[in-house]
Design a protein around this motif. Structure first.
Motif, PDB file in Angstrom:
ATOM      1  N   ASN A  50       0.783   4.084  -2.872  1.00 40.78           N
ATOM      2  CA  ASN A  50       0.323   5.422  -2.501  1.00 40.78           C
ATOM      3  C   ASN A  50       1.422   6.469  -2.368  1.00 40.78           C
ATOM      4  O   ASN A  50       1.138   7.665  -2.425  1.00 40.78           O
ATOM      5  CB  ASN A  50      -0.452   5.373  -1.185  1.00 40.78           C
ATOM      6  CG  ASN A  50      -1.749   4.619  -1.323  1.00 40.78           C
ATOM      7  OD1 ASN A  50      -2.297   4.485  -2.423  1.00 40.78           O
ATOM      8  ND2 ASN A  50      -2.241   4.096  -0.230  1.00 40.78           N
ATOM      9  N   ARG A  51       2.671   6.038  -2.185  1.00 41.51           N
ATOM     10  CA  ARG A  51       3.704   7.034  -1.907  1.00 41.51           C
ATOM     11  C   ARG A  51       4.983   6.862  -2.712  1.00 41.51           C
ATOM     12  O   ARG A  51       5.569   7.851  -3.142  1.00 41.51           O
ATOM     13  CB  ARG A  51       4.049   7.000  -0.414  1.00 41.51           C
ATOM     14  CG  ARG A  51       4.937   8.138   0.008  1.00 41.51           C
ATOM     15  CD  ARG A  51       5.166   8.185   1.498  1.00 41.51           C
ATOM     16  NE  ARG A  51       3.886   8.277   2.190  1.00 41.51           N
ATOM     17  CZ  ARG A  51       3.702   7.949   3.449  1.00 41.51           C
ATOM     18  NH1 ARG A  51       4.703   7.496   4.161  1.00 41.51           N
ATOM     19  NH2 ARG A  51       2.515   8.041   4.005  1.00 41.51           N
TER      20      ARG A  51
ATOM     21  N   VAL B 187       0.850  -1.197   0.000  1.00 38.55           N
ATOM     22  CA  VAL B 187       0.000   0.000   0.000  1.00 38.55           C
ATOM     23  C   VAL B 187       0.885   1.246   0.000  1.00 38.55           C
ATOM     24  O   VAL B 187       0.629   2.209  -0.729  1.00 38.55           O
ATOM     25  CB  VAL B 187      -0.980  -0.002   1.192  1.00 38.55           C
ATOM     26  CG1 VAL B 187      -1.605   1.368   1.403  1.00 38.55           C
ATOM     27  CG2 VAL B 187      -2.057  -1.053   0.976  1.00 38.55           C
ATOM     28  N   ARG B 188       1.946   1.221   0.789  1.00 43.95           N
ATOM     29  CA  ARG B 188       2.885   2.358   0.828  1.00 43.95           C
ATOM     30  C   ARG B 188       3.527   2.545  -0.546  1.00 43.95           C
ATOM     31  O   ARG B 188       3.710   3.669  -0.997  1.00 43.95           O
ATOM     32  CB  ARG B 188       3.940   2.076   1.896  1.00 43.95           C
ATOM     33  CG  ARG B 188       4.698   3.248   2.418  1.00 43.95           C
ATOM     34  CD  ARG B 188       3.913   4.217   3.303  1.00 43.95           C
ATOM     35  NE  ARG B 188       3.204   3.665   4.415  1.00 43.95           N
ATOM     36  CZ  ARG B 188       3.646   3.556   5.662  1.00 43.95           C
ATOM     37  NH1 ARG B 188       4.855   3.949   5.969  1.00 43.95           N
ATOM     38  NH2 ARG B 188       2.884   3.067   6.612  1.00 43.95           N
TER      39      ARG B 188
END
Length: 188
Positions: free
Chosen positions: A183-184, A179-180
């Motif tokens: 998203n980033r 997810v990191r």
């Protein structure tokens, strides 16, 4: 602050904690680390370097205020990722989740540095525990371990990340890293 760092390095040299799940003391991993710990070229040209820095530095500045430290992290992450054919964004995500880019981080299991490398690795590789908090060495060891687990798991990020974290059979850590990444830290 120097006294605190000195104390931390002294404590690190005394640590001999065993790793958690999967033990990470796999003899094949030790051989793989020794074989791959060699230098190789990094950026193809100045343009590639500028693109990487333009994409990642604005995100990293929020957690690493020191410009020199930020540049060192970004350089070594990209170089090690390229050397081992890892997605550099994945490495950034692992570091973000593992240590929040704190090279002095020590986990409850005794893992140290940006990529939370267990303290038995430097001794097995003829290095010192002090090198665990040095960005180039920590990123090199962490990326090599991650690459080993990705190959072992035939490219399955979820399984490889679980092995890296010592949480085989559970998805929480792998999901957090992925997810990191999405998203980033996604890059290209």
């Amino acid at each position: 602050m120097t006294a605190l760092r000195s104390l931390l390095l002294t404590l690190l040299s005394l640590l001999a904690l065993p790793a958690w799940a999967d033990r990470q003391q796999d003899p094949a991993l030790g051989r793989f680390l020794q074989k791959t710990l060699t230098e190789s070229p990094c950026f193809e040209d100045e343009f590639e370097k500028k693109v990487w820095l333009a994409a990642m530095e604005p995100k990293l500045i929020k957690v690493v205020r020191d410009e020199q430290e930020r540049a060192e992290i970004l350089h070594h992450v990209f170089c090690e990722a390229r050397r081992l054919e890892l997605p550099p964004g994945l490495v950034m995500s692992v570091i973000d989740v593992e240590s929040r880019f704190d090279r002095w981080a020590v986990s409850s299991a005794g893992a140290v540095g940006l990529m939370q490398v267990m303290p038995f690795w430097p001794n097995q590789l003829g290095m010192t525990n002090a090198e665990l908090v040095r960005t180039p060495q920590n990123v090199r060891m962490g990326c090599t371990i991650l690459k080993f687990y990705l190959e072992r798991e035939k490219g399955d990020y979820t399984k490889a990340l679980a092995r890296y974290n010592g949480s085989v059979g559970r998805r929480n850590y792998a999901d957090l890293v992925l997810v990191r990444l999405a998203n980033r830290w996604q890059y290209r």
